[in-house]
Design an enzyme around this catalytic site. Sequence first.
Site, PDB file in Angstrom:
ATOM      1  N   LYS A  52       0.733  -1.261   0.049  1.00 14.14           N
ATOM      2  CA  LYS A  52      -0.156  -0.137  -0.093  1.00 14.14           C
ATOM      3  C   LYS A  52       1.035   1.153   0.072  1.00 14.14           C
ATOM      4  O   LYS A  52       0.762   2.212  -0.801  1.00 14.14           O
ATOM      5  CB  LYS A  52      -0.940  -0.102   1.316  1.00 14.14           C
ATOM      6  CG  LYS A  52      -2.046  -0.902   0.986  1.00 14.14           C
ATOM      7  CD  LYS A  52      -2.730  -1.146   2.285  1.00 14.14           C
ATOM      8  CE  LYS A  52      -3.600  -2.445   1.886  1.00 14.14           C
ATOM      9  NZ  LYS A  52      -4.585  -2.747   3.209  1.00 14.14           N
ATOM     10  N   GLN A  96      -4.759  -2.004   9.340  1.00 15.98           N
ATOM     11  CA  GLN A  96      -4.554  -3.399   8.982  1.00 15.98           C
ATOM     12  C   GLN A  96      -5.327  -4.541   9.737  1.00 15.98           C
ATOM     13  O   GLN A  96      -4.980  -4.662  10.710  1.00 15.98           O
ATOM     14  CB  GLN A  96      -3.330  -3.364   8.511  1.00 15.98           C
ATOM     15  CG  GLN A  96      -3.156  -4.595   7.635  1.00 15.98           C
ATOM     16  CD  GLN A  96      -3.760  -4.705   6.238  1.00 15.98           C
ATOM     17  OE1 GLN A  96      -3.463  -3.857   5.669  1.00 15.98           O
ATOM     18  NE2 GLN A  96      -4.001  -5.739   5.958  1.00 15.98           N
ATOM     19  N   ASP A 119     -11.247   2.125   3.594  1.00 16.10           N
ATOM     20  CA  ASP A 119     -11.712   0.811   3.470  1.00 16.10           C
ATOM     21  C   ASP A 119     -13.153   0.447   3.065  1.00 16.10           C
ATOM     22  O   ASP A 119     -13.675  -0.508   3.016  1.00 16.10           O
ATOM     23  CB  ASP A 119     -11.057  -0.175   4.473  1.00 16.10           C
ATOM     24  CG  ASP A 119      -9.889  -0.514   4.381  1.00 16.10           C
ATOM     25  OD1 ASP A 119      -9.346  -0.882   3.312  1.00 16.10           O
ATOM     26  OD2 ASP A 119      -9.072  -1.182   5.230  1.00 16.10           O
TER      27      ASP A 119
END
Length: 282
Positions: A52, A96, A119
């Site tokens: 990322k 994460q 997200d």
Amino acid sequence: MYKIIDGKEISSATKQKAKEEVLALNEKGISVCLAVIIVGEDPASKIYVANKKKACEALGIKSIEYALDADTTEEELLSLIETLNSEKSVNGILCQLPLPSHLDEKIIINAISPEKDVDAFHTKNVGKIMIGDYDFVPCTPAGIMEMLEYEGISVEGKNCVVIGRSNIVGKPMGMLLLHKNGTVTICHSKTKNLVEICKTADILVAAVGKANFVTEDMVKEGAVVIDVGMNRDNGKLCGDVDFENVSKKASAITPVPGGVGPMTIAMLMKNTVTAAKKQNEV
Ligand code: NAP
């Protein structure tokens, strides 16, 4: 003859567009920034976070990584999220997953400001997807929709079967296909007559997590087959679809690797740019 839907090519195009948008924002004096939080030492998570970061750098997006110890308390993590929520220069925040088991993922995800939740896991964003009024969509299903659009594959009126009902893939996938006027069936481990249902699919999305789960006898001639799976078969990365045999029946199919995978990060970049634009009212 089937067409391979090339995730590398489509993700490059998506990232190029995002890069141009970042440049346009920079010209207005706006920089784009993604904060990535990782807790603990999970090796797979570390690789995802590194990827990322690399993608951000390539696109001119600033990325700030917060690597926290595995024994970080909920209070400490919430305090960091609160700081990032109120930090104007941070446009996107992601934590994460999975988190160490002493941390409640629901509490942590819902602490992220919905406007920075790139997200799209916050319950507010999940609700917005349900009613079809959304800015952010979970990156994997969003990437699949981008692939279908890029390939000119219309969803309207098609029978769409999604195998898997997870919150990050199966359920939002079903909603996005529905919003595009597909007729959607979501299957799961308790589904009866799975083979028969799959055989009705014009568009079949497999998000199961089992190597070679989708076999030739489950696929209608000419179907579009999207393989979300990321499994290891004797150490080799493979999807949920028996590619060799299913591809003979499909009109178009995504490979693994090089299919859905590359789209996920590209869509994260797109969501981050969207967040920056919304926050700066561009
Ligand atoms: P998950 O949370 O484990 O969900 C798997 C789903 O498959 C569940 O809904 C489960 O049903 C269903 N299932 C399991 N066995 C089944 C069976 N025999 N028949 C029908 N349905 C069955 O997994 P996920 O997070 O959605 O991920 C799915 C796969 O996609 C994994 O391989 C993952 O690594 C991969 N993935 C790839 C990307 C990417 O970027 N390419 C991103 C995310 C995930 P129940 O709900 O009834 O248990």
